[in-house]
Design a protein around this motif. Structure first.
Motif, PDB file in Angstrom:
ATOM      1  N   PHE B 191       0.778  -1.183   0.093  1.00  0.00           N
ATOM      2  CA  PHE B 191      -0.003   0.106  -0.212  1.00  0.00           C
ATOM      3  C   PHE B 191       0.898   1.263  -0.058  1.00  0.00           C
ATOM      4  N   ASP B 423     -12.928  -2.780   4.476  1.00  0.00           N
ATOM      5  CA  ASP B 423     -13.380  -3.174   3.191  1.00  0.00           C
ATOM      6  C   ASP B 423     -14.799  -2.617   3.132  1.00  0.00           C
ATOM      7  N   GLU B 426     -17.290   1.134  -0.212  1.00  0.00           N
ATOM      8  CA  GLU B 426     -18.498   0.730  -1.052  1.00  0.00           C
ATOM      9  C   GLU B 426     -19.822   0.517  -0.296  1.00  0.00           C
ATOM     10  N   LYS B 439      -8.919   3.166  -4.916  1.00  0.00           N
ATOM     11  CA  LYS B 439      -8.183   2.412  -3.977  1.00  0.00           C
ATOM     12  C   LYS B 439      -6.877   2.185  -3.950  1.00  0.00           C
ATOM     13  N   TRP B 441      -3.363   0.124  -4.317  1.00  0.00           N
ATOM     14  CA  TRP B 441      -3.308  -1.395  -4.386  1.00  0.00           C
ATOM     15  C   TRP B 441      -2.144  -1.496  -5.035  1.00  0.00           C
ATOM     16  N   ASP B 449     -10.637  -6.210 -11.717  1.00  0.00           N
ATOM     17  CA  ASP B 449     -10.741  -5.445 -10.356  1.00  0.00           C
ATOM     18  C   ASP B 449     -11.420  -4.011 -10.723  1.00  0.00           C
ATOM     19  N   ASN B 450     -11.753  -3.256  -9.720  1.00  0.00           N
ATOM     20  CA  ASN B 450     -12.611  -2.069  -9.795  1.00  0.00           C
ATOM     21  C   ASN B 450     -11.851  -1.188  -8.877  1.00  0.00           C
ATOM     22  N   LEU B 452      -9.016  -0.011  -8.443  1.00  0.00           N
ATOM     23  CA  LEU B 452      -7.648  -0.154  -7.747  1.00  0.00           C
ATOM     24  C   LEU B 452      -6.626   0.414  -8.442  1.00  0.00           C
ATOM     25  N   GLU B 460      -7.870   0.170   2.012  1.00  0.00           N
ATOM     26  CA  GLU B 460      -8.836  -0.851   2.596  1.00  0.00           C
ATOM     27  C   GLU B 460      -7.845  -2.030   2.808  1.00  0.00           C
ATOM     28  N   ILE B 461      -7.742  -2.486   3.856  1.00  0.00           N
ATOM     29  CA  ILE B 461      -7.002  -3.561   4.265  1.00  0.00           C
ATOM     30  C   ILE B 461      -7.979  -4.241   5.483  1.00  0.00           C
TER      31      ILE B 461
END
Lengths: 789, 789
Positions: B191, B423, B426, B439, B441, B449-450, B452, B460-461
């Protein structure tokens, strides 16, 4: 990671296991969607569907796959397996499987294994008055709810401990694997003795996605993942694919290999003469698509093998005919007509694939630990009591004395008692236990090490999460334990305590679940004596945290001296289904009560200390106290007041069981109002010296008659690395301040005792100045003894 | 692990760096022991010693070694370095080093860099009125106290974020490395964007022991350790030894290599056209003896390189002449006469080895983040407000609307605002932010994937610990952020919140520390709407937890609708030095107030809602509410009562800012008694519908005049996966129950309204039966609107 090529399943076996999997998948989807028409006897219509679709599909097919294969292992090897479900929202899978194998119906006879029962099974899921979506206590065979993530693996290790014949198959979700508690629990294999304990088989399920994100471990590549798992001390085997046939073969082959390797490790450890060595335990990485066998695409977007399959893949079924059609063909893709007979019973071929009823994972008695649990054999506690001739005349070391009792408890209970803590058994003066049992350690040992051995029953790792998880797993499977920790840092497991309290509340309402031994905390490095550690180590709020949980499962004790600690701990270790929080200092401090007095006082939970009182039934003031340091300061204040204001009638009330303060309608331990009033009066000022945050006492007593007269001193978040006297002064809990509080609040004294009050204030300042200048508590402060008697 | 053979230090450099290290070690030991005679001008006598020896030696020489070498790196490369101290009780080392380099005296001018100042420095340590034993906020350059272990690495990553020129050297203790939060934070490197962020250089210090145990990572062998660290995505370099000379050379060589590798990674990422790729960042494993250079043996037992050096190696110095002699020769072994001149000033050769005053790690402004902090540029909040013509007539989605505001806040603040969460961005309906930023990543990405990307500002983790640690590190270095989480699971970071609150309290008392942006929580998946998730996700106790901390740093808000949420968040994002807890649902719910009303209501924090009241200044009953669901149920109850008992005079009071309830002497937001009484009356029944555990309201109001008339409904720990109406019924918070409560408590109604009460009870049963039977909330319940206006 190794991938095995063997294909151990015959065609028949392959067909069978695939059918079993399909049946579980069908039953899972049915739970999420169907309110009626469970066997799809007629075409699916909106009125067959639940009006609110609450459930999670994504993780389910993977869990069902593993469960079916573990059933094969149980049958073929006659091994006792426990299934721990790590991924969140595994409810549909475990409910489906326990119904298929019969253990659900054994627990809930009304939910029969036929069409009627299938209908009930479907309806109850995530339905008002029904069962939750997780693998909650309602699910036979469960010890890990999986709502709050991260505790599966530590629970599994706790369950395997001292259960040499048990294999715990623990499915770790790739979501929960990102959490701290889970990450910290992989090294549990350094605390598992292959000779004395059972085995844990971790199955890391990489379905690749969380709610709306990929899972990290699915995106670091095989090389890093392999290194990571080897670094944790495991030998990982990889099973991957999205074609059922090859995956079935690979998973069967891999499970066979893992079970053989476990047998081999255990055989070796159990036959060897020397101490056990730490093996690389096998584990499995299972990489299959999230939402496998569900809809591939919905409304043109890929669902299977993406995060979109996490919850309900087809959400528009009530209003969107396409979705409804897609749902029906999804359900029919499992060919239910081959899986269930005309009455909705699983067909014989499936029933044969489930283990014997006594061997199913849903009926595993370890998961209903109260069934197997033996009461502890406890030594006669009074034999450890210290003599007390004059209250407060001599110091005791409460935890040191308790340590001797605990040592003998270990002697009497060689296989169902453990002590857990981050690294504090010694510092908390419980080291007498090492005369009976060392600390568990299977990593490398050196000559300079002390008290380390592969079979110790004291478990120390600098992870409160792991300690708590191990202990919970041990308790849930019916054994006994104690967690000894810093008071401040037990907040680290606040959320785990929440979840355990919720579990206990739930099992209280399930008649087939038997009570399990209580979760016992001994918090000995408490807020008032962090001389070395300071502000970060000062937080008494864990008590506040636990009293928010259901009164039926929570108990809080503040024994003020050695004998009361003994009595309290002896009581707690005999209880079930509670969370017992005991706060007691590890430092030398005055002993107040001899054994007989202590036993009676602890049984009452709160009472007048006659030896310190001179009220003759009609006090001017009540000086109440709870906790060892507040008790000492209160009695010191009484000493000052009785010397300087001898005509003042003081009643001293000590509270050991904090829940006595609460209304009897709010807590089972609550004193009836009449008894409360008899102790505290309804109209006299009460100066209450309390161990923790003062407002908790107000919260517990707000309904009491005399509440308006209650004045509480406690920890007000002031502290640092300093002396004990400085600490109580900073928080206005010192003897002088308490004595001044009395003068301020007893109307008859206010004008009369002006000079006495000034004297107290002056002494307070003088002593505090000395401490601040020279860095030591004044001798008269340190060695103070209450002089009554 | 790689070990480097290079010997980059000239003999002079080696001598210099060793002298610097000796000086820091001398100053560390002095702090633990000496009250006088700091330069050892005369032979050591007991009266030179502190009466209570509070301190920890074990970790100190390692920290001092690293600090000295990092000074060299700073000088040679002119790099900006921040030092994060992971091991517990690192205080003596960091105090010593900041004094040596001058940054201590810059912060505390009275503690001069000479004999006088050295005496003060020694005395104050772990002394009443002095400074604590940890690397607390009192220590210049610190952002990580290290009392509660496990947060160093996530703090380091938070500090490096959006600081492209900064290198954060993070010493990870082998004790804290066992903790869950630390274990979960190693993968933070997925990250960190080498193009936009700075670098983190983890230095895992394997000194081998904790309080009374070996450290696990020191006992798994190099092979497993290497695998583990590579599995975490690092390239580890090993520096080990117990001979200072070779260790100095190896550490210098390794730091050079690591810094070059960091430069290379950053150069590559910053010059490349395409997206950043994830490199294997370098890290160091430093294996040196615990308590190095301290007493080898004491009383015949080995101390150096064992756990016995953890605290005070020589504890009997006041009374045992051998110990005193050993202490003196230990202190003299550092040859203080070579290190300090006759006035006690560090000699010129040492001063030259410290970086320029502006470049020292103690003066690093990032560690005093308020100095660098820029206020957020926030969009005009009123432009996001939703129109409300009739209160309650239309539903809003508060978090969705706030998401649009937050999106634009991201647009206006490209480099000092981040959003953190496990997470749930959304699912909490904040996804409008993705229109501005994706996000973060840096692990593998796939086509499906969306949102990222390597440079996203949403992090987010699935580790609340890591989210919290990152955010804290980001705030402590002066930037702004928001943590969005499930209300129940934010308990996972209870103890971290404690520590942050303690930090804030401390910096409020340090004039050289500047206020930092507040720690903001948005808890949108709250206890009442866990329809999918159930009991394990239902816990409103985080509020109870935070209100135990110092009132000056804690704020709690319960905005009941869209515009009040906007106003609240807009306020919180502008504040400093607070912990702001905002609880607001993500589900569609009625909008009550238009923008102007909302702004006024939030500014007041609590107020009468005239549109819902008909009391004309003289109510029969006050219906109070705090929280979105309780507000809706209260107004629904008002609706019922006004329809059925139109003569009843009801006053509706809504509370947004919970701290308004508390006494003005207890909390800066507390309402003065007169204002409280004007809202709640002193003698009328108050039915208070509260979002969380009901007793919190009692605890906040117990001093208030009308407290005896207060009747609170809230969450009483009853729940499961179910519908919203079932939830409020289970906890007696539903509209019917509230209306019945009014009838029960207004004396004039008790006999008069018997049939109305029966009607309400009947409706409650009827509706609940419907829900339980059909699994859907009744239309009139779901679509209920308050009909006043």
């Amino acid at each position: 990671m190794q991938k095995l090529d063997a294909r151990p399943l015959t065609d028949d076996e392959l067909r069978g296991i695939d059918a079993y999997w399909r049946a579980a998948n069908y039953l899972s989807v049915g739970q999420i969607y169907l309110l009626a028409n469970p066997l799809l006897r007629e075409p699916l219509r909106p009125e067959h569907l639940k009006p609110r679709l609450l459930g999670h599909w994504g993780t389910t097919p993977g869990l069902n796959l593993i469960y079916a294969h573990l059933n094969r292992v149980i049958r073929q090897r006659d091994r006792e397996l426990l299934f721990v479900t790590g991924p969140g929202h595994g409810g549909p899978a475990l409910v489906a499987n326990t119904w298929l194998e019969g253990s659900w119906t054994a627990a809930y006879p009304n939910t029969t294994r036929d069409e009627h029962g299938m209908g009930r099974l479907f309806k109850q899921f995530s339905f008002p008055g029904g069962i939750p979506s997780h693998v909650a206590a309602d699910v036979p065979g469960s010890i890990n709810e999986g709502g709050e993530l991260g505790y599966s693996l530590s629970h599994a290790y706790g369950a395997a401990a001292d259960n040499p014949e048990l294999v715990v198959a623990c499915v770790v979700g790739d979501g929960e694997a990102e959490s701290g508690p889970l990450a910290a629990s992989w090294p549990s294999n350094k605390f598992l003795d292959p000779a004395r304990d059972g085995a844990v088989l971790p199955i890391l399920h990489l379905n690749g996605y969380k709610i709306a994100n990929p899972a990290l471990l699915a995106r670091i590549g095989d090389e890093e993942l392999t290194a990571l798992l080897r670094g944790y001390g495991y030998e990982p085997y990889l099973v991957e694919g999205s074609e059922p046939g090859p995956v079935h073969q690979a998973l069967a082959a891999t499970l066979d290999t893992c079970l053989e390797r476990i047998d081999e490790i255990q055989r070796e450890a159990r036959s060897a003469k020397g101490p056990s060595v730490r093996p690389a335990w096998p584990m499995i990485v299972l990489r299959t698509p999230k939402g496998w066998t569900g809809p591939r695409t919905v409304d043109g977007e890929q669902v299977e093998d993406t995060w979109r399959s996490h919850q309900v893949p087809l959400s528009g079924v009530q209003t969107n005919p396409d979705h409804l059609r897609q749902l029906e063909s999804w359900l029919r893709s499992y060919r239910p007509e081959e899986l269930f007979d005309d009455q909705g019973r699983p067909v014989a071929e499936l029933l044969e694939l489930a283990p014997d009823p006594a061997r199913t994972m849903g009926s595993n008695q370890h998961a209903n630990g109260g069934l197997l649990s033996r009461d502890l054999e406890l030594p006669p506690v009074e034999e450890y009591a210290v003599p007390v001739k004059v209250p407060g005349a001599e110091d005791g070391e409460p935890t040191k004395v308790f340590g001797a009792y605990l040592r003998d408890a270990f002697r009497l209970n060689p296989d169902n008692l453990r002590l857990f803590g981050p690294d504090e058994t010694e510092s908390n003066r419980l080291s007498a236990v090492y005369e009976e049992t060392p600390k568990r350690w299977l990593a490398e040992r050196r000559d300079t090490d002390n008290h380390l051995a592969p079979d110790g029953r004291v478990l120390e790792i600098l992870s409160e999460h792991t300690c708590q998880g191990w202990l919970e797993g041990y308790l849930l499977t019916g054994r006994h334990g104690l967690f000894s920790s810093y008071e401040a840092f037990v907040h680290i497991v606040d959320s785990m305590v929440n979840q355990h309290a919720k579990w206990l509340k739930t099992i209280n309402r399930l008649d087939w679940r038997r009570p399990i031994p209580s979760l016992n905390y001994l918090l000995t490095s408490h807020v008032w004596r962090q001389d070395h550690n300071g502000f970060s180590h000062q937080d008494p709020g864990f008590i506040d945290h636990v009293v928010n949980k259901k009164a039926e499962v929570v108990r809080v004790y503040l024994p003020p001296d050695t004998n009361t600690l003994l009595s309290t701990m002896d009581h707690c270790l005999r209880t079930r289904n509670y969370i017992n929080v005991v706060v007691a200092g590890k430092q030398p401090q005055p002993n107040w009560l001899d054994w007989d007095e202590a036993a009676v006082h602890c049984a009452r939970g709160a009472g007048v200390w006659d030896f310190a009182s001179n009220d003759e039934g009609d006090p001017d003031v009540v000086m109440a106290c709870a906790g060892d340091v507040p008790t000492m300061e209160t009695l010191a204040a009484v000493d000052l007041l009785r010397e300087h204001l001898p005509e003042l009638r003081i009643r001293v009330v000590n509270v050991v069981d904090l829940m006595r303060l609460q209304d009897a309608t709010e807590h089972p331990h609550g004193l009836p109002d009449a008894e409360y009033d008899a102790l505290f009066t309804t109209d006299k000022p009460v100066i209450f010296a309390y161990h923790g945050y003062p407002w908790l006492i107000h919260r517990l007593t707000y309904r009491r008659n005399g509440h308006a007269n209650l004045h509480v001193r406690g920890y007000i978040e002031e502290g640092t690395t300093t002396t004990p006297f400085d600490m109580v002064v900073r928080n206005n809990l010192d003897r002088y301040h308490l004595a001044m509080d009395v003068i301020d609040r007893v109307p008859s004294l206010r004008s009369r005792a002006v000079s006495t009050r000034q004297y107290f204030a002056g002494q307070r300042t003088r002593h505090h100045a000395h401490v601040t200048r020279f860095g030591e508590d004044l001798p008269e402060v340190r060695s103070w003894r209450w002089s009554a008697g």
